[in-house]
Design a protein around this motif. Sequence first.
Motif, PDB file in Angstrom:
ATOM      1  N   VAL A  12       0.853  -1.184   0.000  1.00 49.41           N
ATOM      2  CA  VAL A  12       0.000   0.000   0.000  1.00 49.41           C
ATOM      3  C   VAL A  12       0.890   1.234   0.000  1.00 49.41           C
ATOM      4  CG1 VAL A  12      -1.687   1.334   1.329  1.00 49.41           C
ATOM      5  CG2 VAL A  12      -1.897  -1.145   1.176  1.00 49.41           C
ATOM      6  N   PHE A  13       0.631   2.162  -0.905  1.00 50.40           N
ATOM      7  CA  PHE A  13       1.305   3.456  -0.912  1.00 50.40           C
ATOM      8  C   PHE A  13       0.333   4.476  -0.346  1.00 50.40           C
ATOM      9  CE2 PHE A  13       3.925   1.140  -3.766  1.00 50.40           C
ATOM     10  CZ  PHE A  13       5.176   1.722  -3.674  1.00 50.40           C
ATOM     11  N   TYR A  65      -1.207  -5.013   5.032  1.00 51.11           N
ATOM     12  CA  TYR A  65      -0.184  -4.935   3.995  1.00 51.11           C
ATOM     13  C   TYR A  65       0.973  -4.064   4.485  1.00 51.11           C
ATOM     14  CZ  TYR A  65      -3.913  -6.407   0.794  1.00 51.11           C
ATOM     15  OH  TYR A  65      -4.917  -7.088   0.173  1.00 51.11           O
ATOM     16  N   PRO A  66       2.173  -4.251   3.896  1.00 50.68           N
ATOM     17  CA  PRO A  66       3.253  -3.296   4.134  1.00 50.68           C
ATOM     18  C   PRO A  66       2.844  -1.942   3.546  1.00 50.68           C
ATOM     19  CG  PRO A  66       4.069  -5.245   2.968  1.00 50.68           C
ATOM     20  CD  PRO A  66       2.593  -5.352   3.044  1.00 50.68           C
ATOM     21  N   VAL A  67       3.291  -0.843   4.152  1.00 52.14           N
ATOM     22  CA  VAL A  67       2.920   0.487   3.670  1.00 52.14           C
ATOM     23  C   VAL A  67       4.178   1.302   3.387  1.00 52.14           C
ATOM     24  CG1 VAL A  67       2.687   1.507   5.970  1.00 52.14           C
ATOM     25  CG2 VAL A  67       1.471   2.519   4.074  1.00 52.14           C
ATOM     26  N   VAL A  68       4.148   2.028   2.276  1.00 52.89           N
ATOM     27  CA  VAL A  68       5.202   2.971   1.910  1.00 52.89           C
ATOM     28  C   VAL A  68       4.568   4.352   1.933  1.00 52.89           C
ATOM     29  CG1 VAL A  68       6.793   3.734   0.115  1.00 52.89           C
ATOM     30  CG2 VAL A  68       6.431   1.303   0.499  1.00 52.89           C
ATOM     31  N   LYS A  69       5.138   5.260   2.723  1.00 48.03           N
ATOM     32  CA  LYS A  69       4.587   6.610   2.844  1.00 48.03           C
ATOM     33  C   LYS A  69       5.279   7.528   1.846  1.00 48.03           C
ATOM     34  CE  LYS A  69       3.586   5.753   7.649  1.00 48.03           C
ATOM     35  NZ  LYS A  69       3.988   5.970   9.027  1.00 48.03           N
ATOM     36  N   VAL A  70       4.470   8.223   1.030  1.00 47.28           N
ATOM     37  CA  VAL A  70       5.003   9.154   0.038  1.00 47.28           C
ATOM     38  C   VAL A  70       4.443  10.539   0.310  1.00 47.28           C
ATOM     39  CG1 VAL A  70       5.378   7.407  -1.744  1.00 47.28           C
ATOM     40  CG2 VAL A  70       3.183   8.551  -1.610  1.00 47.28           C
TER      41      VAL A  70
END
Length: 83
Positions: free
Chosen positions: A14-15, A43-48
């Motif tokens: 997840v972004f 889910y793993p999360v990537v912060k943008v």
Amino acid sequence: MKKGIHPENYRPVVFKDMSNGDMFLTRSTAKTNDTIEFEGETYPVVKVEISSTSHPFYTGKSKLVDTAGRVDRFMSRYAKLKK
């Protein structure tokens, strides 16, 4: 396609756009230790900081995103030269 040059560890990630909170699920090899609940699954999360839902090119709105205070530091540093 050439064999052996593409990563094998694609997984659902997840972004999350930190400027407006929008999230989207895609497959990625991005490494992250954070997780988030999304549509009933974890889910793993990537912060943008900016995504297509907040970028001025896609939204048509001009918006200043300054999470690190760089604009303020620039303005205070060069305010002396402006006088």
